[in-house]
Scaffold this motif. Sequence first.
Motif, PDB file in Angstrom:
ATOM      1  N   ASP A 194       0.886  -1.335   0.171  1.00  0.00           N
ATOM      2  CA  ASP A 194      -0.069   0.023   0.245  1.00  0.00           C
ATOM      3  C   ASP A 194       0.816   1.398  -0.082  1.00  0.00           C
ATOM      4  O   ASP A 194       0.788   2.220  -0.891  1.00  0.00           O
ATOM      5  CB  ASP A 194      -0.889  -0.059   1.198  1.00  0.00           C
ATOM      6  N   LEU A 197       2.678   1.665  -3.271  1.00  0.00           N
ATOM      7  CA  LEU A 197       1.952   2.272  -4.411  1.00  0.00           C
ATOM      8  C   LEU A 197       1.613   3.740  -4.104  1.00  0.00           C
ATOM      9  O   LEU A 197       1.462   4.553  -5.060  1.00  0.00           O
ATOM     10  CB  LEU A 197       0.542   1.465  -4.228  1.00  0.00           C
ATOM     11  N   ALA A 198       1.375   3.964  -2.887  1.00  0.00           N
ATOM     12  CA  ALA A 198       1.059   5.367  -2.669  1.00  0.00           C
ATOM     13  C   ALA A 198       2.149   6.391  -3.015  1.00  0.00           C
ATOM     14  O   ALA A 198       2.007   7.558  -3.241  1.00  0.00           O
ATOM     15  CB  ALA A 198       0.624   5.581  -1.154  1.00  0.00           C
ATOM     16  N   ARG A 200       4.537   5.871  -4.978  1.00  0.00           N
ATOM     17  CA  ARG A 200       4.555   5.878  -6.703  1.00  0.00           C
ATOM     18  C   ARG A 200       3.467   6.969  -7.158  1.00  0.00           C
ATOM     19  O   ARG A 200       3.824   7.755  -8.246  1.00  0.00           O
ATOM     20  CB  ARG A 200       4.564   4.407  -7.144  1.00  0.00           C
ATOM     21  N   ARG A 201       2.324   6.962  -6.739  1.00  0.00           N
ATOM     22  CA  ARG A 201       1.257   7.657  -6.968  1.00  0.00           C
ATOM     23  C   ARG A 201       1.439   9.167  -6.837  1.00  0.00           C
ATOM     24  O   ARG A 201       0.960  10.141  -7.468  1.00  0.00           O
ATOM     25  CB  ARG A 201      -0.106   7.287  -6.476  1.00  0.00           C
ATOM     26  N   ALA A 202       2.117   9.358  -5.755  1.00  0.00           N
ATOM     27  CA  ALA A 202       2.654  10.686  -5.404  1.00  0.00           C
ATOM     28  C   ALA A 202       3.721  11.265  -6.351  1.00  0.00           C
ATOM     29  O   ALA A 202       4.007  12.457  -6.176  1.00  0.00           O
ATOM     30  CB  ALA A 202       2.828  10.678  -3.912  1.00  0.00           C
ATOM     31  N   GLY A 203       4.220  10.181  -7.236  1.00  0.00           N
ATOM     32  CA  GLY A 203       5.092  10.769  -7.968  1.00  0.00           C
ATOM     33  C   GLY A 203       6.530  10.529  -7.598  1.00  0.00           C
ATOM     34  O   GLY A 203       7.484  11.133  -8.205  1.00  0.00           O
ATOM     35  N   LEU A 204       6.740  10.018  -6.536  1.00  0.00           N
ATOM     36  CA  LEU A 204       8.021   9.642  -5.860  1.00  0.00           C
ATOM     37  C   LEU A 204       8.320   8.283  -6.200  1.00  0.00           C
ATOM     38  O   LEU A 204       7.823   7.429  -5.523  1.00  0.00           O
ATOM     39  CB  LEU A 204       7.928  10.035  -4.462  1.00  0.00           C
ATOM     40  N   LYS A 205       9.040   8.148  -7.250  1.00  0.00           N
ATOM     41  CA  LYS A 205       9.322   6.882  -7.687  1.00  0.00           C
ATOM     42  C   LYS A 205      10.533   6.144  -7.523  1.00  0.00           C
ATOM     43  O   LYS A 205      10.823   4.954  -7.740  1.00  0.00           O
ATOM     44  CB  LYS A 205       9.162   6.786  -9.293  1.00  0.00           C
ATOM     45  N   PHE A 222       4.236   7.853   6.012  1.00  0.00           N
ATOM     46  CA  PHE A 222       4.415   6.675   5.574  1.00  0.00           C
ATOM     47  C   PHE A 222       5.099   5.942   6.919  1.00  0.00           C
ATOM     48  O   PHE A 222       5.675   4.632   6.877  1.00  0.00           O
ATOM     49  CB  PHE A 222       5.318   6.474   4.577  1.00  0.00           C
TER      50      PHE A 222
ATOM     51  N   ARG B 870      -3.070  13.827  -6.919  1.00  0.00           N
ATOM     52  CA  ARG B 870      -1.688  13.545  -6.117  1.00  0.00           C
ATOM     53  C   ARG B 870      -1.474  14.613  -4.809  1.00  0.00           C
ATOM     54  O   ARG B 870      -1.207  14.210  -3.890  1.00  0.00           O
ATOM     55  CB  ARG B 870      -0.762  14.110  -7.348  1.00  0.00           C
ATOM     56  N   LEU B 873      -4.098  12.989  -2.083  1.00  0.00           N
ATOM     57  CA  LEU B 873      -3.508  11.400  -1.476  1.00  0.00           C
ATOM     58  C   LEU B 873      -2.401  11.880  -0.532  1.00  0.00           C
ATOM     59  O   LEU B 873      -2.194  11.445   0.511  1.00  0.00           O
ATOM     60  CB  LEU B 873      -3.090  10.613  -2.494  1.00  0.00           C
ATOM     61  N   PRO B 904       5.759  16.459  -8.424  1.00  0.00           N
ATOM     62  CA  PRO B 904       5.466  16.498  -9.998  1.00  0.00           C
ATOM     63  C   PRO B 904       4.180  16.390 -10.122  1.00  0.00           C
ATOM     64  O   PRO B 904       3.525  15.638  -9.391  1.00  0.00           O
ATOM     65  CB  PRO B 904       6.423  15.577 -10.546  1.00  0.00           C
ATOM     66  N   MET B 906       0.869  15.026 -12.020  1.00  0.00           N
ATOM     67  CA  MET B 906       0.573  13.595 -12.788  1.00  0.00           C
ATOM     68  C   MET B 906       0.359  13.686 -14.248  1.00  0.00           C
ATOM     69  O   MET B 906      -0.761  14.383 -14.348  1.00  0.00           O
ATOM     70  CB  MET B 906      -0.591  12.908 -11.717  1.00  0.00           C
TER      71      MET B 906
END
Lengths: 525, 1078
Positions: A194, A197-198, A200-205, A222, B870, B873, B904, B906
């Motif tokens: 979870d 995924l969060a 990555r969704r936040a753009g922190l990859k 987190f 983004r 969340l 950044p 999305m």
Amino acid sequence: MTVIDAGSVPRRYLALWFPLLSAERLHIHEGAGGGATGQADAPLVLVTRIKGALRLRAVDAHARALGMAPGQTLADARALHPGLVVADMDENADRHWLQQLAERCIGWSPRVTIVPPDGVTLDIAGSEHLFGGEAGLAAQADEAFAAIGMSVRMATASTAQGAQALARHAPLPVVDERQALRTLPVLALELDEDATLALRRAGLKTIGDVASRPAASIAARFGANAVTALRRLLGDEHAPIDPLAQPEPLHFEQRFAEPVALQASIAACFLDLLRKAAHMLEQRGLGGRRFVLTLFRSDGAHHRLAIETGLPTRDPASVLRLFDERIDTLADPLDPGFGYDRITLFLPVTEPLGHGQPTLDGDERDAGVLADLVDRLSTRLGTDSLCRLAPRDSHIPEQAQLPLPAIHAREPARWPTPPAGEPPLRPLFLLDPPQPVEVIAEVPDGPPHRFRWRRKLHEVRLYEGPERIASEWWRRKGGELPGNGGLTRDYYRVEDVRGRRYWIFRHGLYEEKSDPGWYLHGLFA
Amino acid sequence: MIAPPRFAELVAATNYSFLRGASHPAQMVARAHHMGMAGIGIADRNTVAGVVRAHMAWREVGGPGGAFRLAVGARLVFADGTPDVVAYPATRHGWGRLTRLLTLGNRRAKKGECTLHLPDLLDHADDLLLIATGHDQSALARLAKARPGAVWLAATMQRHGADARRLVQAQRLAAACGVPLLATCDALYDHPDARPLHDVLTCIREGVTLAEAGRRLLANAERHLKPPAEMARLFRACPQAVAATTEFLSRIDFTLDDLRYEYPREPVPEGWQPQDWLEHLVRQGGLALFPDGLPERYRAVLDEEFRLIRYKNYASYFLTVHDIVRHARSLEPPILCQGRGSAANSLVCYFLGITPIDPVREKLLFSRFLSEERNEPPDIDVDFEHERREEIMQYIYTRYGRERAGIAATVIHYRPRSAIREVGKALGLTDDVTARLASTIWGNWGDDVPETRVVQAGLDIANPIVARLKTLVDQVLTFPRHLSQHVGGFVLTETRLDELVPIHNAAMPDRTFIEWDKDDIDALDLMKVDVLALGMLTAIRKTFDLLRQHEVADLTLASVPREDKDTYTMLKRGDSIGTFQVESRAQIAMLPRMKPAELYDLVIQVAIVRPGPIQGGMVHPYLRRRNREEAVVFPSPAPPHDPDELHEVLGKTLGVPLFQEQAMKLAIVAANFTPAQADGLRRAMATFRHHGTVHNYEDLLVDGMVTRGYDRDFAERCYQQIKGFGEYGFPESHAQAFAWLAYVSSWLKCHHPAAFTCALLNSQPMGFYAPAQLVRDAQDHGVDVRAVDINASHWDSTLEGAGKDALALRLGLSRIDGFRKGWADTLTQARRDGLFASIEDIARRAALPAAALRKLADADAFGSLDYTRRDALWDVRRTPPAQLPLFAFADAPELGREADARLPAMPLPEEVVADYQTTRLSLKGHPMQFLRDTLTGEGVIACAAANAATDGRKVRVAGVVLTRQRPGKGNAVFITIEDETGIVNALLWSRDLDKQRRAVMAARLMLIEGSIQKSSEGVVHLMADRVIDRTAMLDRVADQQHLLRQTSRGDEIHHPQRSRAHGHPRDVRILPRSRDFH
């Protein structure tokens, strides 16, 4: 506990990751997917039943190349390749194998840690130069594991976590460690699904993306664990590694400055070694099942004596007695020549054994006496010579019992008790093979009126039967088809005019065979 | 010559003694008769589930008029250690005692078990004849005292060695208790050859392999039926035990034909007779529909129906159904329901409001619903909204009481999968091997495991173990496995139901069911009312509600405008996603060929895409005739028979038999079947899958037709079709009712797409398509679909705006994976005080848990607050609950300021991917659009372009895989792919499958090369030559791993068992989904 690195010696870690550990273990141990199954090119998958469906837990390189991956159902995998080879996932075996792989690494560094389920980390600071630097060490490891058929991905870093993460997630080879760590995917933080995924969704990859945000912001979302994982990965914080503990083998040795040849001295030395062993065994809660004594003669010759026990034991006296028995049965007596300069005791097989406490009425001792006797007779006569009958669940009389070496059949078997008041249905002793007899009997299923056995005629006075026992159709090819199930036997207990009782059967019903033969299968006492 | 001794086997078990008996009831009866026995007694373990089948077999060998007798009873197995007692009722009263005794044992145990004690039997022993087994003197004495003169002691000679001594003991014991001895085999199967099968069943029961089973198996094969002469020889020391069997039989004065059935009186008011009350109600209903009086045609039909109903004494049946329907409509809100079935297509049902179909206008011949000579019970199934059917079931229990109402049983038989798994296990095969075999059984259509399947699984049929497995599985396949409850067939009685048949507890709470299934009920002329659940009725009712709520229209099932041109025009285009019955891919392909223009065309449409017509090769002839490509000719017999005899039978379907009724009539008219043979054929069709008895009629039918001068080829095809019906019988009477729902749903889709889609989404799971396809289809029809939003969405999807054309569809919170209804209710409750202004506002006013807020944010539901996904969340995740409890929001509305995380923006592809991950659909775009440039560069065209391409053109198309199917015989794989422009239907021949199996089976994004095949009606197929797995491209869309794993429910490759999954009563599908074919 966190240990802050003093900074004196830079730490270096080599991480090994075995991505196909389970499948390759099976290839190595059982030749699965290889020659043994005759399907050399078949992909191999390991499965577990999860909620009623067989699911893949691990795959080999071939299966992976076909698009199979852990988590998939076996049915889906089979749709990709109907001929794949399937085995059960065996986590215990994998754990054991990883342990063995880790032990192989001890040659490169004394500080080795297991990273379950499929990784090993070596602390190589200060030892890598022995193997030509980090690269040389990695090359050696690669070669060593390739030789036994294990794929491995390796990376070095200044933290154990960093090294494992690089081995698992970074494109290899790693040129710039710091840069490589920062471009790792956030998956490398090993947070729960979870949180990953969060992020990555936040753009922190990548790790770098996360690291460049304020730690407080990350912790607020987190948890502190995420920040700790990040710091450890980047080397800002060190976690101690827990090196592999190696249990010492149960190996005991006595050396003599002057070779000893006196029987009494040798016996005393035996006892001494056995006491040392007993002490160690007690500490570990074990008992020995196999004891190997080696006597090294000063001229270089040596004698090996081995004994086995039916129950695990650590009682020096009884083991010594068994050795005595063993020595007595030697074809050539022990010849000390000019004496022994070294005697060793090795216990290759042990089993858990609780702390014995004899009861006041001595029951345990009685059971022990029989076990002792079995041990001694087996040692003297050979393990296969002393047997114990065990019952087998079968209607077929000659298959209803099985002789087992007594030393392995520890508990006396439970035999079914016949109903009270019934005469014995079976003789104690069966003729093997049954002996043909000539019989006059009534068709189709009458008892023998008279029969000739060993050229002697017996007039039947009393009989009971038939007891009809059909053959085990499933042991015959095509036995499930009508008329193909094998011959049925009709057993009769008969008594001749002189009062002797026999167990006779007709082999086959008249529907099955036009001229069935008759046999005597046993004599009643 | 000595007369053969008279003997009857009175302790015979069947395979309804589950996993103990190894022969069908019919086999036992037939074999006993064949051996010349005086009769047979069928008694299974604590059940009478198999006796009706024995009774039917007994009728075959002479029945009540013949010399061979049948006794039916049960073997009572006790929980208190008493040896088994076999009980046979001597009279009808005794039967009632036995069924009540069994009911008592069933109801106190959990499902599938029966707990009995000896005193229970003593309490219920009136008019029962008892055969005691075992040598328990005290039990025997108690029985003998309770039922003097009606107790026997069973004596067996099973070749156990001490038989003679046991017989003497039994004689002594019997003498001591004053009861006679009775000779028996205690038979478990009909013939000794069944021993391997019986051993395997024993292993399945005990959960062991044959090699381990040891003495749990029987030592020999002696438990089979033995001829009287052999019994006399075995019991020559005690001939009276053999003679006792016929004396026993002569004491029995009961057969199952004595069961008289009475309807409940409840629906008939005091002082009325059922027939009069029915006629009264029907006339009232007729008056409402024809206020000016009934036209002559209607009156004539009605009179004839009344006459038949009176003659057959069925008035109470119609009244009972009417009562249930009336109750459903009287509820607030009413439950939508509709009847179907042969009797439902009567004027009586139309006037009673049970069905909205006017049989006179639709030219349904009333003779179809009942016939005097055929002993066919009236058949009315009533469909209710699937979400509310349970209310109706509980009403029935309450109104009639549990001792008078019960659901029929369904006998669960071994299916290929279960048989392979369990037999394989008994043979010692591993899970893996049996799973491999079972997984290759794609469709489960036949009753036989075909050899090709075995070979496909990579196993050698010549391997003795595989051959053994196949032999035994073939035998087990027809066996009953356990009883379960029927989907909704109720049996209601005036007197106590538990004196007719034992009642069981069902696995579901508050359900009880009887132990006979619908065939048994038919055979004994009992009546059942089917109370079924239908998802589409829920969806239609919800559409009606929405239309009423938004003041667009006020509709009922009966008042939807008929024969609407626009609706048919839409259907002719194959534009039918979401509608009832005509939405599958095969139906969509068929619609442009059928070109439906009136309701009856839809009746044919729903019936034609079925295994019956397909296997009978009737589809193409029908289509050719319909499209005037072929002359309509009626096969005719040779003189002197009437050459036009098939006109009446096949007239409506252009000379091609399509319906089950037509196949039946064909058998009667063209093959000259007697009523009894026709009845047998009907039963055989109904139970084909279980017993495979249809083939018994092959010669009769084909030869009968050929003898009368028909073409052999035509006759063969008729038989093939009947066989197909056996697998999925589809009668016209059902097609009629379904066609009406298909029409109503199509009309709603055509005229009110927003409301209809909204209702469909709120009735999920149902139908063939996933929400993503339904939403997309709605958008294609101009519906404004709006995203889930915290300030606008409810739990269900809703409509916004007013006026028919201004309605927009707002997706509900239920679309968010893992969101709970309780959270949605809390949210909407809190919103009544005004819209939410910020995330803190929601957290404070709605007090939702963190998990709920996260799901909302992940689903991008904060749009009305100007929050991007983004940002939302990121903010929602701040302060995990463990560190700061939620109420802290109230105390500290302003959390400490925090540095901007500078997230950044999305990108759109990621938004689309996240939409799919959280709500399984996206309104922002389609993943394929982001790959379009790359694909165009490779010469790949869009789906829309492919559908527009000319016939025969070679194309390359790529798309996300929606469904994969390998129907029927499995010689082709059907693949449906989708991109941002539409869908393409591709077909790959199985011969081309193997070399690209991986790509076909595993691809989520598929590139297909092939040629376009376009029919004259414009139906487009892509004939695939090559399939390439381009799944890796999807990961490029958003650097996400788990994109679009989900496929629609039609994807049989990832849900290979789907076609079997409708077995559960709660998600019942009335008919199995049609299989694709072309």
